[in-house]
Design a protein around this motif. Structure first.
Motif, short mmCIF file in Angstrom:
data_model
loop_
_atom_site.label_atom_id
_atom_site.label_comp_id
_atom_site.label_asym_id
_atom_site.label_seq_id
_atom_site.Cartn_x
_atom_site.Cartn_y
_atom_site.Cartn_z
N THR A 57 0.83 -1.21 0.00
CA THR A 57 0.00 0.00 0.00
C THR A 57 0.86 1.26 0.00
OG1 THR A 57 -1.74 -1.18 1.20
CG2 THR A 57 -1.82 1.23 1.22
N ARG A 58 1.90 1.25 0.81
CA ARG A 58 2.79 2.42 0.90
C ARG A 58 3.44 2.72 -0.44
NH1 ARG A 58 5.12 0.72 4.98
NH2 ARG A 58 6.91 -0.31 4.04
N ARG A 59 3.76 1.69 -1.19
CA ARG A 59 4.40 1.87 -2.50
C ARG A 59 3.38 2.00 -3.63
NH1 ARG A 59 10.16 -1.00 -2.75
NH2 ARG A 59 10.79 -0.74 -0.57
N GLN A 60 2.10 2.03 -3.27
CA GLN A 60 0.99 2.18 -4.23
C GLN A 60 1.00 1.06 -5.28
OE1 GLN A 60 1.66 6.31 -5.55
NE2 GLN A 60 0.09 6.98 -4.09
N LEU A 61 1.22 -0.16 -4.80
CA LEU A 61 1.27 -1.31 -5.70
C LEU A 61 0.04 -2.20 -5.59
CD1 LEU A 61 5.01 -2.39 -5.22
CD2 LEU A 61 4.04 -0.81 -6.92
N ALA A 62 -0.74 -2.07 -4.51
CA ALA A 62 -1.87 -2.97 -4.30
C ALA A 62 -2.92 -2.85 -5.41
CB ALA A 62 -2.50 -2.71 -2.93
N GLN A 63 -3.37 -1.65 -5.69
CA GLN A 63 -4.40 -1.46 -6.72
C GLN A 63 -3.93 -1.86 -8.11
OE1 GLN A 63 -7.66 -0.96 -6.23
NE2 GLN A 63 -7.10 -1.13 -4.06
N PRO A 64 -2.70 -1.50 -8.52
CA PRO A 64 -2.22 -1.98 -9.82
C PRO A 64 -2.18 -3.50 -9.90
CG PRO A 64 -0.87 -0.16 -9.07
CD PRO A 64 -1.78 -0.52 -7.93
N LEU A 65 -1.82 -4.19 -8.82
CA LEU A 65 -1.81 -5.66 -8.82
C LEU A 65 -3.23 -6.20 -8.99
CD1 LEU A 65 0.73 -6.42 -5.95
CD2 LEU A 65 0.98 -7.02 -8.36
N ILE A 66 -4.17 -5.62 -8.28
CA ILE A 66 -5.56 -6.05 -8.39
C ILE A 66 -6.07 -5.85 -9.82
CG2 ILE A 66 -7.93 -5.54 -7.64
CD1 ILE A 66 -6.71 -4.80 -4.88
N ARG A 67 -5.75 -4.70 -10.40
CA ARG A 67 -6.19 -4.41 -11.77
C ARG A 67 -5.61 -5.41 -12.78
NH1 ARG A 67 -5.33 0.46 -11.41
NH2 ARG A 67 -3.22 0.60 -12.27
N LYS A 68 -4.33 -5.73 -12.65
CA LYS A 68 -3.70 -6.67 -13.58
C LYS A 68 -4.33 -8.06 -13.47
CE LYS A 68 -0.62 -5.79 -15.89
NZ LYS A 68 -0.47 -5.17 -17.24
N ALA A 69 -4.67 -8.46 -12.24
CA ALA A 69 -5.22 -9.80 -12.03
C ALA A 69 -6.69 -9.88 -12.41
CB ALA A 69 -5.04 -10.20 -10.57
N GLN A 70 -7.49 -8.89 -11.99
CA GLN A 70 -8.94 -8.97 -12.17
C GLN A 70 -9.43 -8.43 -13.51
OE1 GLN A 70 -10.73 -7.05 -8.73
NE2 GLN A 70 -10.98 -9.03 -7.71
N VAL A 71 -8.80 -7.39 -14.00
CA VAL A 71 -9.28 -6.75 -15.24
C VAL A 71 -8.52 -7.28 -16.46
CG1 VAL A 71 -9.63 -4.56 -16.44
CG2 VAL A 71 -9.93 -4.67 -13.96
N GLU A 72 -7.21 -7.21 -16.40
CA GLU A 72 -6.41 -7.67 -17.54
C GLU A 72 -6.23 -9.18 -17.53
OE1 GLU A 72 -2.87 -5.42 -18.34
OE2 GLU A 72 -3.71 -3.61 -17.44
N LYS A 73 -6.40 -9.79 -16.36
CA LYS A 73 -6.36 -11.25 -16.21
C LYS A 73 -5.05 -11.87 -16.70
CE LYS A 73 -11.37 -11.90 -16.17
NZ LYS A 73 -11.39 -12.04 -14.72
N ILE A 74 -3.94 -11.23 -16.36
CA ILE A 74 -2.65 -11.83 -16.65
C ILE A 74 -2.35 -12.88 -15.58
CG2 ILE A 74 -1.86 -9.66 -17.69
CD1 ILE A 74 0.04 -9.42 -15.23
N PRO A 75 -1.47 -13.84 -15.86
CA PRO A 75 -1.11 -14.83 -14.83
C PRO A 75 -0.42 -14.18 -13.64
CG PRO A 75 -0.50 -15.60 -17.03
CD PRO A 75 -0.87 -14.16 -17.17
N VAL A 76 -0.88 -14.51 -12.45
CA VAL A 76 -0.30 -13.99 -11.21
C VAL A 76 -0.04 -15.18 -10.28
CG1 VAL A 76 -0.67 -12.58 -9.15
CG2 VAL A 76 -1.47 -11.77 -11.39
N LEU A 77 1.17 -15.26 -9.75
CA LEU A 77 1.54 -16.33 -8.82
C LEU A 77 2.02 -15.73 -7.51
CD1 LEU A 77 2.22 -19.27 -8.02
CD2 LEU A 77 4.44 -18.97 -9.18
N GLY A 78 1.31 -16.00 -6.42
CA GLY A 78 1.74 -15.58 -5.09
C GLY A 78 2.47 -16.71 -4.40
#
Length: 203
Positions: A57-78
């Protein structure tokens, strides 16, 4: 190209070395713009849930990650903590997770007489719950390295990709469409981890 997210709470050296060993193109990303250009994302993690989510959140990465996974649907591995942060919440902290998975993270709880200890540390096998390209070729001889005190609890059983027995069966891998998670460390799991990362690189 696999974009490995650096949010300041993980040592990326062993992961990058393993990706290099299997011949996968990989790069470290740490900004919103870099994530916006990503075609495939690997979210590693060690340490506490709130520490990880606060750093994202501090680095403002949470929302971009959500967008890539949910909207663009690129492969994401945690991976490890990265898998836990895919859910809504954790008993380890108070901050919300990324909410990409209908799940929460719970601490291992054993009866007083149990021989199982916390943290769970060492080698274990996985039992596939469904088929997936990510674990093609995995059998009962495939062993993976675990270090964790908490595990993901899926609210939808369809999201469970594999389980592992440690005192009781817990979710060790998840998949919901393009979103994957592994509780173990593939970068420390020798040829078995190499096989999984290679499969992710080839998705």
């Amino acid at each position: 190209m696999i974009s490995v997210v650096d949010y300041g709470v993980v040592n990326l050296g062993s992961m990058l070395n393993m990706l290099k060993k299997i011949g996968a193109d990989a790069q470290i990303v740490s900004t919103e713009d870099e994530i916006a250009r990503a075609k495939k994302i690997l979210l590693p993690g060690v340490g506490a849930f709130d520490q990880g989510m606060a750093a994202l959140t501090r680095r403002q990465l949470a929302q971009p990650l959500i967008r890539k996974a949910q909207v663009e649907k690129i492969p994401v591995l945690g991976v490890c903590l990265g898998m836990q942060m895919l859910g809504h919440s954790s008993e380890e902290g108070r901050l919300p997770g990324l909410g990409l998975l209908d799940a929460h993270t719970a601490r291992f709880k054993f009866d007083a007489g149990s021989r199982s200890k916390v943290p769970h540390m060492g080698w274990g096998t996985i039992q596939p719950a469904k088929s997936s390209r990510l674990i093609k070729g995995v059998d009962d001889q495939s062993r993976f390295y675990f270090v964790h005190s908490y595990h993901v609890v899926c609210h939808d059983s369809a999201d469970v990709l594999a389980t592992t027995e440690y005192g009781y069966d817990f979710v060790s891998m998840i998949q919901r469409g393009n979103i994957f998670g592994a509780q173990f460390h593939p970068e420390k799991s020798h040829r078995f981890g190499m096989s999984l990362l290679r499969a992710f690189a080839e998705l």
